[in-house]
Design a protein around this motif. Structure first.
Motif, PDB file in Angstrom:
ATOM      1  N   MET A  15      11.892  44.785   6.530  1.00 47.21           N
ATOM      2  CA  MET A  15      10.982  43.652   6.588  1.00 47.21           C
ATOM      3  C   MET A  15      11.079  42.850   7.887  1.00 47.21           C
ATOM      4  O   MET A  15      10.059  42.463   8.446  1.00 47.21           O
ATOM      5  N   PRO A  16      12.288  42.569   8.404  1.00 47.70           N
ATOM      6  CA  PRO A  16      12.327  41.852   9.689  1.00 47.70           C
ATOM      7  C   PRO A  16      11.613  42.601  10.819  1.00 47.70           C
ATOM      8  O   PRO A  16      10.913  41.992  11.634  1.00 47.70           O
ATOM      9  N   ARG A  17      11.779  43.948  10.852  1.00 53.24           N
ATOM     10  CA  ARG A  17      11.125  44.714  11.920  1.00 53.24           C
ATOM     11  C   ARG A  17       9.600  44.686  11.758  1.00 53.24           C
ATOM     12  O   ARG A  17       8.863  44.507  12.734  1.00 53.24           O
ATOM     13  N   LEU A  18       9.136  44.848  10.534  1.00 55.37           N
ATOM     14  CA  LEU A  18       7.699  44.799  10.275  1.00 55.37           C
ATOM     15  C   LEU A  18       7.132  43.420  10.605  1.00 55.37           C
ATOM     16  O   LEU A  18       6.076  43.301  11.233  1.00 55.37           O
ATOM     17  N   ALA A  19       7.837  42.392  10.165  1.00 59.52           N
ATOM     18  CA  ALA A  19       7.358  41.035  10.407  1.00 59.52           C
ATOM     19  C   ALA A  19       7.313  40.725  11.898  1.00 59.52           C
ATOM     20  O   ALA A  19       6.361  40.106  12.395  1.00 59.52           O
ATOM     21  N   ALA A  20       8.346  41.165  12.639  1.00 56.83           N
ATOM     22  CA  ALA A  20       8.378  40.904  14.080  1.00 56.83           C
ATOM     23  C   ALA A  20       7.242  41.620  14.802  1.00 56.83           C
ATOM     24  O   ALA A  20       6.592  41.049  15.689  1.00 56.83           O
ATOM     25  N   ALA A  21       6.985  42.877  14.427  1.00 57.99           N
ATOM     26  CA  ALA A  21       5.912  43.629  15.075  1.00 57.99           C
ATOM     27  C   ALA A  21       4.554  43.031  14.748  1.00 57.99           C
ATOM     28  O   ALA A  21       3.662  42.953  15.612  1.00 57.99           O
ATOM     29  N   SER A  22       4.358  42.603  13.505  1.00 52.80           N
ATOM     30  CA  SER A  22       3.094  41.981  13.127  1.00 52.80           C
ATOM     31  C   SER A  22       2.905  40.652  13.846  1.00 52.80           C
ATOM     32  O   SER A  22       1.808  40.337  14.319  1.00 52.80           O
ATOM     33  N   LEU A  23       3.973  39.867  13.908  1.00 54.45           N
ATOM     34  CA  LEU A  23       3.909  38.583  14.618  1.00 54.45           C
ATOM     35  C   LEU A  23       3.565  38.794  16.086  1.00 54.45           C
ATOM     36  O   LEU A  23       2.689  38.113  16.638  1.00 54.45           O
ATOM     37  N   ALA A  24       4.233  39.740  16.741  1.00 63.13           N
ATOM     38  CA  ALA A  24       3.977  39.987  18.161  1.00 63.13           C
ATOM     39  C   ALA A  24       2.538  40.430  18.381  1.00 63.13           C
ATOM     40  O   ALA A  24       1.863  39.980  19.321  1.00 63.13           O
ATOM     41  N   GLY A  25       2.048  41.312  17.514  1.00 70.06           N
ATOM     42  CA  GLY A  25       0.686  41.808  17.682  1.00 70.06           C
ATOM     43  C   GLY A  25      -0.361  40.736  17.498  1.00 70.06           C
ATOM     44  O   GLY A  25      -1.299  40.617  18.294  1.00 70.06           O
TER      45      GLY A  25
ATOM     46  N   LEU B 131      -1.800  42.930   5.982  1.00 73.11           N
ATOM     47  CA  LEU B 131      -1.600  43.861   4.872  1.00 73.11           C
ATOM     48  C   LEU B 131      -0.345  44.700   5.051  1.00 73.11           C
ATOM     49  O   LEU B 131       0.376  44.964   4.084  1.00 73.11           O
ATOM     50  N   LEU B 132      -0.094  45.142   6.258  1.00 73.88           N
ATOM     51  CA  LEU B 132       1.093  45.964   6.474  1.00 73.88           C
ATOM     52  C   LEU B 132       2.356  45.196   6.110  1.00 73.88           C
ATOM     53  O   LEU B 132       3.312  45.752   5.567  1.00 73.88           O
ATOM     54  N   THR B 133       2.364  43.898   6.383  1.00 70.22           N
ATOM     55  CA  THR B 133       3.516  43.072   6.039  1.00 70.22           C
ATOM     56  C   THR B 133       3.528  42.711   4.554  1.00 70.22           C
ATOM     57  O   THR B 133       4.541  42.856   3.874  1.00 70.22           O
ATOM     58  N   ALA B 134       2.383  42.246   4.044  1.00 70.12           N
ATOM     59  CA  ALA B 134       2.328  41.779   2.663  1.00 70.12           C
ATOM     60  C   ALA B 134       2.572  42.908   1.670  1.00 70.12           C
ATOM     61  O   ALA B 134       3.218  42.703   0.634  1.00 70.12           O
TER      62      ALA B 134
END
Length: 461
Positions: A1-11, A129-132
């Protein structure tokens, strides 16, 4: 989850950087450079008109990229939307002005702004969606709130670059070439975003869909019109407040009040920074007290604060302007911190990418596209204090309050567990879990999985 959240935030930060840097340029320099035959006020209105085109394109981007997301996966959406928005933003930095190529200059701006909006219309749905859909139900608002920190961060990047250039360059240098630098920088940011997203896993909810819909948008129109229209009406006020503060206020304070643009930008950026820091707090409250509860509170706070905000802005005093901006943006983030969890929970997985993104971006058309234009026109007709702007925003807040009141609460039932890891769906009541024979919701109805043969229909699944 941290990796997904960081990538989504950056994008999302990079995509919204692209979108916001245009709004800042429209407020400061695009009018005289691309519409020199207009009066100063008319030139600003025309520049805001090109700004609005990006919002008009966003629902179309939601349909286009939502189709990809619901049929081929959330992950391809993130790459394609980032490429499109980044390329269009870089190209804006190379468009010659009206003095060089005449009417072709504003026409090129319109085209590139349209492409920006098209890409951003797909970005939000894919990233959220990818994060949620990876997040555990009890912390879905928190994890899905990370992409929602992207807009404040993108705004700070965009306006920080403009602020540095404004301070370092003379007004003539900034008007000649300095305003183009933030657009060129978008290419570097887009490349970094693509690298971050290259290794993200696909959403588990998408992988569980056996037969994706042939045309997701048609399914949304036929079966999900009500939540789409209600979310669009509800979210309009959030967009309106954000762009009143970040775009219209910048133009109004510099042109009408004579406040130095670096001072205004500093006040706005400070308020946005505090708002971004508060996003996880509001998201946690959404997990604890419910998504709709936070949204209703945000709309009520907006309705109460718009007249004080406009009065504080009209003083032209930096601390008071900051206070007005901060109150408005805190009301805004109370709603928008939980929207990334709320909207996907209103739609079933087969059409979630399309439904959530269309509702979100239609709200942008209603609130974000027209607000700088309407606010500029109302301010020109008003006196020293533009009360008409406050009245307009208050009406939108009351509209949002009514729309949110008609939507269901979607927060997962307290203490409910999902052994299969399948997130809960709308309207799950706060009741003990009922044993089921498959991945059904706590209330016994079919859960977050595709419809089709063998789907649960009775109280025991």
């Amino acid at each position: 989850m941290p990796r997904l959240a960081a990538a989504s935030l950056a994008g999302t930060a990079i995509e919204f950087y692209d979108f916001f840097v245009y709004g800042t340029a429209a407020a400061l320099v695009l009018g005289p450079l691309f519409f020199p035959t207009f009066s100063p006020a008319a030139g600003t209105l025309a520049a805001f008109g090109t700004f609005a085109v990006g919002f008009a394109a966003r629902p179309l981007g939601s349909v286009l990229f939502g189709h990809i997301g619901d049929r081929h996966g959330r992950r391809p959406v993130l790459v394609a939307s980032l490429l499109l928005t980044g390329a269009a933003t870089v190209a804006v930095g190379f468009v010659p002005t009206y003095s060089a190529i005449g009417v072709a200059a504003p026409l090129l701006l319109l085209l590139l702004r349209f492409l920006q909006g098209l890409g951003l219309g797909g970005e939000w749905g894919g990233a959220v969606l990818l994060t949620a859909e990876h997040a555990p139900p009890g912390r879905r608002a928190l994890w899905a709130g990370f992409p929602q920190m992207g807009p404040p961060l993108g705004f700070l990047l965009a306006n920080g670059s403009v602020l540095v250039l404004s301070a370092a360059l003379s007004p003539a240098q900034f008007a000649e070439w300095g305003w183009r630098v933030p657009f060129w920088a978008a290419g570097v940011l887009a490349a970094a975003g693509l690298w971050l997203r290259s290794s993200l896993p696909e959403s588990p909810r998408f992988l569980e869909i056996d037969v994706p819909p042939r045309v997701p948008f048609v399914d949304v129109v036929r079966r999900h019109r009500r939540p789409v229209l209600l979310t669009a009406g509800a979210l309009a006020v959030g967009y309106a407040v954000f762009y009143t503060v970040t775009t219209w206020s910048l133009a109004y304070a510099t042109e009408r009040l004579g406040v130095d643009r670096t001072v205004v930008l500093g006040c706005i950026m400070a308020a946005v920074a505090v708002t971004g820091a508060c996003t996880p707090v509001m998201a946690l409250l959404g997990d604890r007290h419910g998504r709709r509860t936070l949204c209703l509170a945000g709309c009520a706070a907006t309705a109460l604060w718009m007249f004080p905000m406009v009065a504080l802005l009209a003083t032209g005093t930096p601390p008071l302007m900051f206070l007005g901006f901060l109150g408005a943006l805190l009301a805004f983030i109370t709603m928008f911190a939980v929207i990334a969890a709320y909207l996907p929970e209103l739609f079933e997985p087969q059409v979630r990418c399309t439904g959530a993104a269309v509702g979100y971006n239609l709200g942008g058309v209603l609130g974000g596209a027209v607000t700088p234009i309407v606010a500029t026109a109302l301010a020109d007709r008003g006196g020293h204090v533009p009360w008409g702007v406050a009245a307009y925003l208050t009406v939108l807040a009351l509209l949002g309050l009514g729309c949110f009141a008609l939507l269901p609460e979607t927060r997962p039932a307290a203490g409910a567990a999902d052994a299969a890891g399948v997130p809960d769906t709308p309207d799950a009541p706060e009741a003990p879990e009922v044993p089921t024979a498959g991945p059904c919701r706590a209330d016994g109805r079919a859960g977050d999985r595709p419809d089709g043969p063998g789907a649960a229909t009775g109280p025991t699944g």
